[in-house]
Enzyme design. Structure first.
Site, PDB file in Angstrom:
ATOM      1  N   TYR A 161      48.318 -60.851 -34.401  1.00 48.04           N
ATOM      2  CA  TYR A 161      49.415 -60.830 -34.687  1.00 48.04           C
ATOM      3  C   TYR A 161      49.539 -60.211 -35.919  1.00 48.04           C
ATOM      4  O   TYR A 161      50.089 -59.249 -36.541  1.00 48.04           O
ATOM      5  CB  TYR A 161      50.757 -61.758 -33.959  1.00 48.04           C
ATOM      6  CG  TYR A 161      52.377 -61.492 -34.356  1.00 48.04           C
ATOM      7  CD1 TYR A 161      53.484 -60.754 -34.481  1.00 48.04           C
ATOM      8  CD2 TYR A 161      52.683 -61.747 -35.779  1.00 48.04           C
ATOM      9  CE1 TYR A 161      54.302 -60.145 -34.959  1.00 48.04           C
ATOM     10  CE2 TYR A 161      53.738 -61.730 -36.550  1.00 48.04           C
ATOM     11  CZ  TYR A 161      55.009 -60.703 -35.696  1.00 48.04           C
ATOM     12  OH  TYR A 161      55.951 -60.710 -35.962  1.00 48.04           O
TER      13      TYR A 161
ATOM     14  N   ASP B 291      65.356 -61.733 -32.047  1.00 48.87           N
ATOM     15  CA  ASP B 291      65.724 -62.981 -31.692  1.00 48.87           C
ATOM     16  C   ASP B 291      67.009 -63.168 -31.192  1.00 48.87           C
ATOM     17  O   ASP B 291      67.968 -63.939 -30.590  1.00 48.87           O
ATOM     18  CB  ASP B 291      64.528 -64.398 -31.363  1.00 48.87           C
ATOM     19  CG  ASP B 291      63.438 -63.384 -31.286  1.00 48.87           C
ATOM     20  OD1 ASP B 291      62.739 -62.871 -30.114  1.00 48.87           O
ATOM     21  OD2 ASP B 291      61.924 -64.296 -30.613  1.00 48.87           O
TER      22      ASP B 291
ATOM     23  N   LEU C 231      60.722 -65.313 -23.524  1.00 49.01           N
ATOM     24  CA  LEU C 231      61.744 -65.033 -23.378  1.00 49.01           C
ATOM     25  C   LEU C 231      63.156 -65.963 -24.508  1.00 49.01           C
ATOM     26  O   LEU C 231      64.086 -66.039 -24.126  1.00 49.01           O
ATOM     27  CB  LEU C 231      62.512 -65.679 -22.124  1.00 49.01           C
ATOM     28  CG  LEU C 231      61.173 -64.793 -21.078  1.00 49.01           C
ATOM     29  CD1 LEU C 231      61.438 -65.690 -19.986  1.00 49.01           C
ATOM     30  CD2 LEU C 231      61.944 -63.558 -21.082  1.00 49.01           C
ATOM     31  N   SER C 232      62.458 -66.303 -25.340  1.00 47.31           N
ATOM     32  CA  SER C 232      63.581 -67.015 -26.731  1.00 47.31           C
ATOM     33  C   SER C 232      63.649 -68.377 -26.213  1.00 47.31           C
ATOM     34  O   SER C 232      64.985 -68.109 -26.815  1.00 47.31           O
ATOM     35  CB  SER C 232      64.150 -65.589 -27.070  1.00 47.31           C
ATOM     36  OG  SER C 232      64.113 -66.191 -28.791  1.00 47.31           O
TER      37      SER C 232
HETATM   38  P1  ADP Z   1      59.708 -68.863 -27.023  1.00 49.97           P
HETATM   39  O1  ADP Z   1      60.996 -68.577 -27.896  1.00 49.97           O
HETATM   40  O2  ADP Z   1      59.075 -67.502 -26.599  1.00 49.97           O
HETATM   41  O3  ADP Z   1      60.215 -69.528 -25.329  1.00 49.97           O
HETATM   42  P2  ADP Z   1      58.874 -70.887 -29.115  1.00 49.97           P
HETATM   43  O4  ADP Z   1      57.423 -71.197 -29.275  1.00 49.97           O
HETATM   44  O5  ADP Z   1      59.462 -69.852 -29.547  1.00 49.97           O
HETATM   45  O6  ADP Z   1      58.537 -69.599 -27.236  1.00 49.97           O
HETATM   46  O7  ADP Z   1      59.176 -71.873 -29.319  1.00 49.97           O
HETATM   47  C1  ADP Z   1      59.514 -72.862 -27.473  1.00 49.97           C
HETATM   48  C2  ADP Z   1      59.514 -74.128 -28.061  1.00 49.97           C
HETATM   49  O8  ADP Z   1      61.115 -74.295 -28.547  1.00 49.97           O
HETATM   50  C3  ADP Z   1      59.083 -75.206 -27.634  1.00 49.97           C
HETATM   51  O9  ADP Z   1      57.955 -75.426 -27.688  1.00 49.97           O
HETATM   52  C4  ADP Z   1      60.136 -76.367 -28.044  1.00 49.97           C
HETATM   53  O10 ADP Z   1      59.535 -76.717 -28.918  1.00 49.97           O
HETATM   54  C5  ADP Z   1      61.807 -76.176 -28.615  1.00 49.97           C
HETATM   55  N1  ADP Z   1      62.208 -75.476 -27.135  1.00 49.97           N
HETATM   56  C6  ADP Z   1      62.460 -74.308 -26.811  1.00 49.97           C
HETATM   57  N2  ADP Z   1      63.732 -75.104 -25.962  1.00 49.97           N
HETATM   58  C7  ADP Z   1      64.103 -76.309 -25.973  1.00 49.97           C
HETATM   59  C8  ADP Z   1      64.679 -77.401 -25.107  1.00 49.97           C
HETATM   60  N3  ADP Z   1      64.809 -76.828 -24.257  1.00 49.97           N
HETATM   61  N4  ADP Z   1      64.538 -78.923 -24.996  1.00 49.97           N
HETATM   62  C9  ADP Z   1      63.795 -78.905 -26.201  1.00 49.97           C
HETATM   63  N5  ADP Z   1      63.000 -78.133 -27.430  1.00 49.97           N
HETATM   64  C10 ADP Z   1      63.247 -76.902 -26.723  1.00 49.97           C
HETATM   65 MG    MG Z   2      60.402 -67.873 -29.625  1.00 50.25          MG
END
Ligand code: ADP
Ligand code: MG
Length: 386
Positions: A227, A175, A128-129
């Site tokens: 992917y 995204d 969900l980004s």
């Molecule tokens: P998605 O974007 O689908 O949720 P991703 O792997 O692209 O998955 O991104 C997730 C990563 O982004 C987490 O592992 C973390 O490193 C970072 N992240 C996202 N939101 C936060 C947050 N609120 N606090 C700290 N890190 C975050």
């Molecule tokens: Mg992401």
């Protein structure tokens, strides 16, 4: 109940820095309504913003120093000009923040030093980004705090560069475009070839509808390698067909194109991409005509194409789609890159709970770990709260 996400960001700011933030900036997570694996084929996608948001409470600080706390780990990360001089010097989640500072500086902006506190309702790693939400909230805060000249339409590229070049994650432009540019009650029709966007009415509320988002909680199995393989297959097929990208194969030229490909697997991959682009266009046409209910079959057809032709679904995902449809969803499909992640189902708003229960029951029956779920309406893109 946990406090509102903006209140949590403010509380984190106060306890970390012992002062009040100068403002709060929010950016949403997103779901792609339709158009999967079309982005890197120069095609079409149709994401919308979720009401789940990441909030950055922030204030300037003197010098080239950036400090950021996240509620996620309770950790504070600090870095200075040296760490943002080149990618790779800040690792972990702090890289998403350092990457934004780096990308702004690379683009010639004088980025103000800042203290930030992050809270989020966007689940991490569910497709969900949350990553783009984090980048966009931080970017909005820095742009405002520094009075930087960076119009909204140029922000997605910059946030994408932070993620691609600094964090090292090879994502497309969808995204960041979605979380920055979406509007409430609309989906964002994005042409990934020229990055032009159009806001398409997607007023679920007025139609008595809602989207149920089911987090499959399925472990991502080999998602990176798969992917890369799908991408390579699409690029090779475009080469064989003599077109710049599969977007250039029109739907009415599909049969001819398939006849020119020897390999059955490649034919399936091409068929997914070409029909999926057409489904995005058909969805946009229906939404423009105010026929929101009628998009259901397109969503379900998209799922079948991802399952049978692109082969990117997993049993948890297919189970959620089947259970949602059996319980009366108008359409359902996996959203996101695949091999896990989320399913979205278009439902009558008053049926959302029953559909969610049916999915949960189907999971229990199959022995899968319980799924998460949330019912949503399309919300606004990144914005300053106060
Ligand atoms: P998605 O974007 O689908 O949720 P991703 O792997 O692209 O998955 O991104 C997730 C990563 O982004 C987490 O592992 C973390 O490193 C970072 N992240 C996202 N939101 C936060 C947050 N609120 N606090 C700290 N890190 C975050
Ligand atoms: Mg992401």
């Amino acid at each position: 109940m946990t406090a509102d996400v903006a209140a949590r960001a403010t509380a984190g700011f106060r306890s970390t820095y012992g002062e009040e933030p100068a403002g709060r900036w929010a950016a949403p997570g997103r779901a792609n309504l339709i158009g999967e694996h079309t982005d890197y084929n120069d095609g079409f996608v149709l994401p919308f913003a979720l009401p789940l948001r990441t909030v950055a409470a922030a204030a300037g600080q003197p010098g080239e120093r950036w400090t950021v706390w996240s509620e996620l780990s309770g950790e504070t990360v600090a870095f200075g000009a040296d760490e943002v001089a080149e990618p790779g010097r800040v690792a972990g989640w702090g890289a998403y923040v350092a990457g934004v500072v780096w990308a702004l500086r690379e683009a010639g902006h004088a980025v103000p030093g800042a203290r930030l506190a992050i809270a989020s309702d966007v689940p991490l790693g569910s497709g969900l980004s949350s990553s783009a939400a984090l980048e966009a909230a931080v970017l909005a805060a820095l742009v405002d705090l520094g009075g930087l000249e960076l119009p909204r339409e140029r922000q997605p590229r910059l946030a994408q560069r932070a993620e691609n070049a600094y964090v090292g994650a090879p994502t497309g432009i969808m995204d960041q475009s979605a979380v920055i540019r979406c509007r409430a009650g609309h989906a964002l029709f994005l042409d990934c070839r020229d990055e032009s966007v159009e806001h398409i009415p997607f007023d679920l509320d007025a139609a008595g509808l809602a989207v149920l988002v089911v987090d499959s909680r399925a472990p991502h199995r080999h998602a990176d390698g798969e992917y890369a393989a799908r991408r390579a297959s699409c690029e090779a097929a475009a080469g064989l067909l003599g077109v710049p990208a599969l977007r250039d194969v029109p739907a009415d030229g599909l049969a001819d194109a398939l006849a020119r490909l020897d390999d059955a697997e490649t034919r399936r991959r091409v068929r997914h991409v070409v029909t999926e682009d057409q489904r995005v266009l058909d969805t946009v046409a229906l939404l423009r005509a105010g026929k929101v209910r009628d998009i259901g079959p397109l969503l379900t057809a998209s799922h079948a194409s991802m399952r049978d032709d692109f082969e990117i679904t997993v049993p948890e995902i297919d189970t959620a789609v089947e259970a949602a449809l059996s319980a009366g969803a108008l359409g359902a499909r996996m959203t996101g890159g695949g091999f896990g992640g989320c399913v979205l189902a278009l439902v009558d708003a008053d049926r959302a709970g029953a559909v969610a229960d049916a999915v949960t029951a189907a999971y229990a029956e199959r022995g899968f770990a319980a799924p998460g779920h949330v019912t949503v309406l399309p919300g606004p893109g990144a914005t300053r709260l106060d």
